[in-house]
Design a protein around this motif. Structure first.
Motif, PDB file in Angstrom:
ATOM      1  N   LEU A  74       0.810  -1.217   0.000  1.00  0.00           N
ATOM      2  CA  LEU A  74       0.000   0.000   0.000  1.00  0.00           C
ATOM      3  C   LEU A  74       0.846   1.272   0.000  1.00  0.00           C
ATOM      4  CD1 LEU A  74      -2.819  -1.141   2.442  1.00  0.00           C
ATOM      5  CD2 LEU A  74      -2.842  -1.123  -0.063  1.00  0.00           C
ATOM      6  N   LEU A  75       2.164   1.155   0.154  1.00  0.00           N
ATOM      7  CA  LEU A  75       3.029   2.328   0.045  1.00  0.00           C
ATOM      8  C   LEU A  75       3.069   2.814  -1.404  1.00  0.00           C
ATOM      9  CD1 LEU A  75       5.074   4.377   1.091  1.00  0.00           C
ATOM     10  CD2 LEU A  75       6.862   2.643   0.852  1.00  0.00           C
ATOM     11  N   GLY A  76       3.226   1.878  -2.365  1.00  0.00           N
ATOM     12  CA  GLY A  76       3.174   2.272  -3.766  1.00  0.00           C
ATOM     13  C   GLY A  76       1.834   2.876  -4.131  1.00  0.00           C
ATOM     14  N   LEU A  77       0.778   2.360  -3.522  1.00  0.00           N
ATOM     15  CA  LEU A  77      -0.552   2.904  -3.771  1.00  0.00           C
ATOM     16  C   LEU A  77      -0.679   4.318  -3.209  1.00  0.00           C
ATOM     17  CD1 LEU A  77      -3.200   1.621  -5.042  1.00  0.00           C
ATOM     18  CD2 LEU A  77      -4.065   1.712  -2.706  1.00  0.00           C
ATOM     19  N   ALA A  78      -0.108   4.552  -2.034  1.00  0.00           N
ATOM     20  CA  ALA A  78      -0.125   5.897  -1.452  1.00  0.00           C
ATOM     21  C   ALA A  78       0.595   6.885  -2.371  1.00  0.00           C
ATOM     22  CB  ALA A  78       0.523   5.875  -0.067  1.00  0.00           C
ATOM     23  N   ARG A  79       1.664   6.414  -2.980  1.00  0.00           N
ATOM     24  CA  ARG A  79       2.399   7.283  -3.912  1.00  0.00           C
ATOM     25  C   ARG A  79       1.538   7.622  -5.125  1.00  0.00           C
ATOM     26  NH1 ARG A  79       8.613   6.391  -6.148  1.00  0.00           N
ATOM     27  NH2 ARG A  79       8.819   8.504  -7.010  1.00  0.00           N
ATOM     28  N   GLU A  80       0.839   6.619  -5.659  1.00  0.00           N
ATOM     29  CA  GLU A  80      -0.043   6.862  -6.798  1.00  0.00           C
ATOM     30  C   GLU A  80      -1.179   7.804  -6.408  1.00  0.00           C
ATOM     31  OE1 GLU A  80      -2.376   6.773 -10.296  1.00  0.00           O
ATOM     32  OE2 GLU A  80      -0.242   6.784  -9.817  1.00  0.00           O
ATOM     33  N   ALA A  81      -1.747   7.637  -5.220  1.00  0.00           N
ATOM     34  CA  ALA A  81      -2.823   8.520  -4.775  1.00  0.00           C
ATOM     35  C   ALA A  81      -2.347   9.969  -4.688  1.00  0.00           C
ATOM     36  CB  ALA A  81      -3.352   8.054  -3.421  1.00  0.00           C
ATOM     37  N   SER A  82      -1.125  10.160  -4.194  1.00  0.00           N
ATOM     38  CA  SER A  82      -0.600  11.523  -4.077  1.00  0.00           C
ATOM     39  C   SER A  82      -0.352  12.133  -5.453  1.00  0.00           C
ATOM     40  CB  SER A  82       0.676  11.536  -3.237  1.00  0.00           C
ATOM     41  OG  SER A  82       1.752  10.894  -3.899  1.00  0.00           O
ATOM     42  N   LEU A  83       0.160  11.331  -6.395  1.00  0.00           N
ATOM     43  CA  LEU A  83       0.380  11.845  -7.744  1.00  0.00           C
ATOM     44  C   LEU A  83      -0.941  12.209  -8.409  1.00  0.00           C
ATOM     45  CD1 LEU A  83       2.195  12.470 -10.166  1.00  0.00           C
ATOM     46  CD2 LEU A  83       1.946  10.086 -10.868  1.00  0.00           C
ATOM     47  N   LYS A  84      -1.977  11.377  -8.208  1.00  0.00           N
ATOM     48  CA  LYS A  84      -3.261  11.645  -8.843  1.00  0.00           C
ATOM     49  C   LYS A  84      -3.794  13.002  -8.402  1.00  0.00           C
ATOM     50  CE  LYS A  84      -3.382   9.007 -10.896  1.00  0.00           C
ATOM     51  NZ  LYS A  84      -2.646   8.993 -12.167  1.00  0.00           N
ATOM     52  N   LEU A  85      -3.693  13.298  -7.109  1.00  0.00           N
ATOM     53  CA  LEU A  85      -4.179  14.579  -6.610  1.00  0.00           C
ATOM     54  C   LEU A  85      -3.327  15.723  -7.145  1.00  0.00           C
ATOM     55  CD1 LEU A  85      -6.241  15.960  -4.767  1.00  0.00           C
ATOM     56  CD2 LEU A  85      -4.610  15.717  -2.896  1.00  0.00           C
ATOM     57  N   LEU A  86      -2.021  15.531  -7.174  1.00  0.00           N
ATOM     58  CA  LEU A  86      -1.122  16.566  -7.688  1.00  0.00           C
ATOM     59  C   LEU A  86      -1.413  16.858  -9.151  1.00  0.00           C
ATOM     60  CD1 LEU A  86       1.360  18.173  -6.574  1.00  0.00           C
ATOM     61  CD2 LEU A  86       2.792  16.458  -7.696  1.00  0.00           C
ATOM     62  N   GLU A  87      -1.600  15.800  -9.946  1.00  0.00           N
ATOM     63  CA  GLU A  87      -1.878  15.972 -11.376  1.00  0.00           C
ATOM     64  C   GLU A  87      -3.210  16.673 -11.615  1.00  0.00           C
ATOM     65  OE1 GLU A  87       0.185  12.145 -13.605  1.00  0.00           O
ATOM     66  OE2 GLU A  87      -1.775  11.881 -12.657  1.00  0.00           O
ATOM     67  N   LEU A  88      -4.266  16.161 -10.988  1.00  0.00           N
ATOM     68  CA  LEU A  88      -5.599  16.659 -11.297  1.00  0.00           C
ATOM     69  C   LEU A  88      -5.872  18.038 -10.720  1.00  0.00           C
ATOM     70  CD1 LEU A  88      -7.742  13.397 -11.111  1.00  0.00           C
ATOM     71  CD2 LEU A  88      -7.060  14.690 -13.134  1.00  0.00           C
ATOM     72  N   THR A  89      -5.085  18.466  -9.717  1.00  0.00           N
ATOM     73  CA  THR A  89      -5.221  19.836  -9.202  1.00  0.00           C
ATOM     74  C   THR A  89      -4.161  20.759  -9.789  1.00  0.00           C
ATOM     75  OG1 THR A  89      -3.830  19.429  -7.245  1.00  0.00           O
ATOM     76  CG2 THR A  89      -6.207  18.988  -7.023  1.00  0.00           C
ATOM     77  N   ASP A  90      -3.429  20.262 -10.784  1.00  0.00           N
ATOM     78  CA  ASP A  90      -2.394  21.057 -11.450  1.00  0.00           C
ATOM     79  C   ASP A  90      -1.397  21.635 -10.455  1.00  0.00           C
ATOM     80  OD1 ASP A  90      -1.153  22.048 -13.740  1.00  0.00           O
ATOM     81  OD2 ASP A  90      -2.280  23.929 -13.716  1.00  0.00           O
ATOM     82  N   GLY A  91      -1.102  20.848  -9.411  1.00  0.00           N
ATOM     83  CA  GLY A  91      -0.113  21.249  -8.417  1.00  0.00           C
ATOM     84  C   GLY A  91      -0.613  22.251  -7.400  1.00  0.00           C
ATOM     85  N   GLN A  92      -1.899  22.582  -7.429  1.00  0.00           N
ATOM     86  CA  GLN A  92      -2.413  23.571  -6.481  1.00  0.00           C
ATOM     87  C   GLN A  92      -2.587  22.990  -5.078  1.00  0.00           C
ATOM     88  OE1 GLN A  92      -5.664  26.158  -7.783  1.00  0.00           O
ATOM     89  NE2 GLN A  92      -5.254  25.593  -9.913  1.00  0.00           N
ATOM     90  N   VAL A  93      -2.725  21.680  -4.971  1.00  0.00           N
ATOM     91  CA  VAL A  93      -2.762  21.012  -3.672  1.00  0.00           C
ATOM     92  C   VAL A  93      -1.472  20.223  -3.508  1.00  0.00           C
ATOM     93  CG1 VAL A  93      -3.966  19.339  -2.211  1.00  0.00           C
ATOM     94  CG2 VAL A  93      -5.281  20.839  -3.733  1.00  0.00           C
ATOM     95  N   VAL A  94      -0.759  20.476  -2.437  1.00  0.00           N
ATOM     96  CA  VAL A  94       0.485  19.762  -2.160  1.00  0.00           C
ATOM     97  C   VAL A  94       0.140  18.354  -1.686  1.00  0.00           C
ATOM     98  CG1 VAL A  94       2.554  19.670  -0.729  1.00  0.00           C
ATOM     99  CG2 VAL A  94       1.720  21.866  -1.588  1.00  0.00           C
ATOM    100  N   ALA A  95       0.680  17.349  -2.348  1.00  0.00           N
ATOM    101  CA  ALA A  95       0.367  15.963  -1.998  1.00  0.00           C
ATOM    102  C   ALA A  95       1.651  15.222  -1.662  1.00  0.00           C
ATOM    103  CB  ALA A  95      -0.357  15.278  -3.152  1.00  0.00           C
ATOM    104  N   LEU A  96       1.600  14.443  -0.585  1.00  0.00           N
ATOM    105  CA  LEU A  96       2.765  13.732  -0.069  1.00  0.00           C
ATOM    106  C   LEU A  96       2.364  12.299   0.221  1.00  0.00           C
ATOM    107  CD1 LEU A  96       5.736  14.447   1.020  1.00  0.00           C
ATOM    108  CD2 LEU A  96       4.687  14.471   3.279  1.00  0.00           C
ATOM    109  N   PHE A  97       3.336  11.400   0.212  1.00  0.00           N
ATOM    110  CA  PHE A  97       3.071  10.004   0.575  1.00  0.00           C
ATOM    111  C   PHE A  97       4.196   9.514   1.462  1.00  0.00           C
ATOM    112  CE2 PHE A  97       6.124   9.512  -2.732  1.00  0.00           C
ATOM    113  CZ  PHE A  97       6.788   8.322  -2.454  1.00  0.00           C
ATOM    114  N   ASP A  98       3.905   8.475   2.248  1.00  0.00           N
ATOM    115  CA  ASP A  98       4.924   7.842   3.076  1.00  0.00           C
ATOM    116  C   ASP A  98       4.324   6.571   3.667  1.00  0.00           C
ATOM    117  OD1 ASP A  98       7.298   7.370   4.558  1.00  0.00           O
ATOM    118  OD2 ASP A  98       7.526   9.514   4.958  1.00  0.00           O
ATOM    119  N   SER A  99       5.153   5.842   4.396  1.00  0.00           N
ATOM    120  CA  SER A  99       4.649   4.717   5.189  1.00  0.00           C
ATOM    121  C   SER A  99       4.287   5.234   6.573  1.00  0.00           C
ATOM    122  CB  SER A  99       5.715   3.626   5.302  1.00  0.00           C
ATOM    123  OG  SER A  99       6.806   4.094   6.084  1.00  0.00           O
TER     124      SER A  99
END
Length: 394
Positions: free
Chosen positions: A239-264
């Motif tokens: 689920l760490l790789g999934l957390a990374r994908e979730a953070s990228l999805k938010l970053l992409e779809l908000t055009d970087g306006q929302v800061v998104a981070l992932f970790d364990s």
């Protein structure tokens, strides 16, 4: 096959089309219907797949390199822990690393299975990674999992004796900017191909995702209304790789306006936790693994006791133990493995990213206002590998 419902996530599809979100919304919503198709597809190709894979996986010295670029790379990060748990030497190495440092990441004397994930199958790094593996590794095999029958990777695989391709249904070839159906479908196809998910596993994930889409809208809307400036996704192991994908999805779809981070959950305490403030949403992707779940729940309680985050939310395959409010428990997933949980988990995160994008006045199908970030990466120059210190397979 795109969803034809009149409403998706509470929004009329005509309005979604007008807002430039119709493709992405349909591609998110169609996933529960697509996953059983992937299950059936892999089952139908089982004999040929086993004829290719079984002799390789039986070799004790085989190295399995899971590769792709961006979201496709995160597939490998999600799969590698499960494959290591099966006793295989599996590593997730992005094509972007393989291309820039091939002699660091490819081992000439080690028999290698390169597993390439590609929505389009035409990104320059994906093509170059296959070529470099053929150049540098004395004994190399390729498993291509792709969504595009017209992609270069699929064509290459069909022409090589050392390659096998799994072509997913056209519905998985996302037309929107963000990878959604393609991500979950390639993840499921690989998990089934390698046997880290059992045949038929998609049914429970699909049912749980359908239930989530039907029930989670009020929660998603409330999260969007808070206008969080920062969002953190936390997950253990697969689920760490999934957390990374979730953070990228938010970053992409908000055009970087929302800061998104992932970790364990364990790693988050070691510095990254300093990002948490009143404008931060933290989403914990709870593991079903009893050992990992203890650590997940410890951090969940800690974050709630700290009282610093604007909101702390947990996604869970089990209704209990329930440490406080805001636990989204999936139905029928109490005994599901991490990769089966990953499918409905990421659908929730994709849905949040889509709604957040719309709330910001963006067009989710093409969210990059500047136009400098594209659906298929452009502007990459692939340089030839210089020197003669590599193994030639020619």
């Amino acid at each position: 096959m795109l969803v034809v419902d009149k409403e998706i996530l509470g929004i009329d599809t005509a309005r979604l089309d007008e807002a430039g979100a119709g493709l992405t919304a349909r591609e998110i919503a169609q996933q529960p219907a697509v996953w059983p198709q992937i299950d059936a597809l892999v089952a139908s190709r089982r004999a040929a797949l086993d004829a290719f894979l079984a002799p390789l996986l039986a070799r004790t010295g085989l190295r399995i390199v899971l590769t792709g670029a961006g979201t496709s790379a995160f597939l490998g990060e999600s799969l590698a822990p499960a494959m290591l748990g099966k006793g295989w030497r599996a590593e997730a190495v992005p094509t972007t690393d393989l291309v820039s440092g091939p002699q660091r990441f490819l081992q000439a004397a080690t028999p290698t299975l390169l597993v390439s994930f590609a929505r389009s199958g035409s990104s320059p790094e994906s093509l170059a990674a296959v070529t470099l593996a053929d150049q540098l590794v004395g004994e190399v095999y390729h498993l291509i999992i792709t969504c595009n029958a017209d992609g270069e990777l699929y064509r290459m695989a069909r022409e090589r004796g050392n390659a096998f391709a799994i072509l997913l249904p056209d519905a998985t070839h996302d037309r929107g900017f963000a990878m959604t159906t393609s991500f979950t479908s390639m993840l499921l196809a690989a998990a089934l191909a390698f046997g880290v998910l059992a045949p038929g596993a998609a049914a429970a994930s699909s049912a749980a995702a359908d239930g989530l889409l039907a029930s989670a809208l009020p929660l998603l809307q409330s999260l969007v209304e808070r206008r969080f400036k920062r969002v953190v996704y936390l997950g253990s192991n697969e689920l760490l790789g999934l957390a990374r994908e979730a953070s990228l999805k938010l970053l992409e779809l908000t055009d970087g306006q929302v800061v998104a981070l992932f970790d364990s959950p364990l790693g988050f305490r070691h510095g990254p936790k300093t990002i948490v403030d009143a404008d931060t949403l933290v989403v914990v992707l709870l593991s079903n693994d009893a050992h990992a779940r203890r650590y997940d729940l410890d951090l969940l309680r800690e974050l709630r006791n700290d009282g610093r985050a604007g909101r702390v939310l947990a996604l869970s395959g089990r209704a209990e133990p329930e440490p406080g409010a805001a636990v989204v428990a999936l139905q029928g997933m109490e005994d599901a493995g991490e990769l089966a949980l990953a499918l409905p988990y990421i659908l929730f995160c994709q849905s949040f990213a889509l709604l957040q994008s719309l709330a910001l006045g963006l067009r989710p199908d093409t969210p990059s206002v500047s136009g400098t970030v594209n659906r298929v990466v452009r502007g990459v120059t692939i340089y030839p590998l210089e020197g003669d210190d590599h193994v030639s397979r020619g």
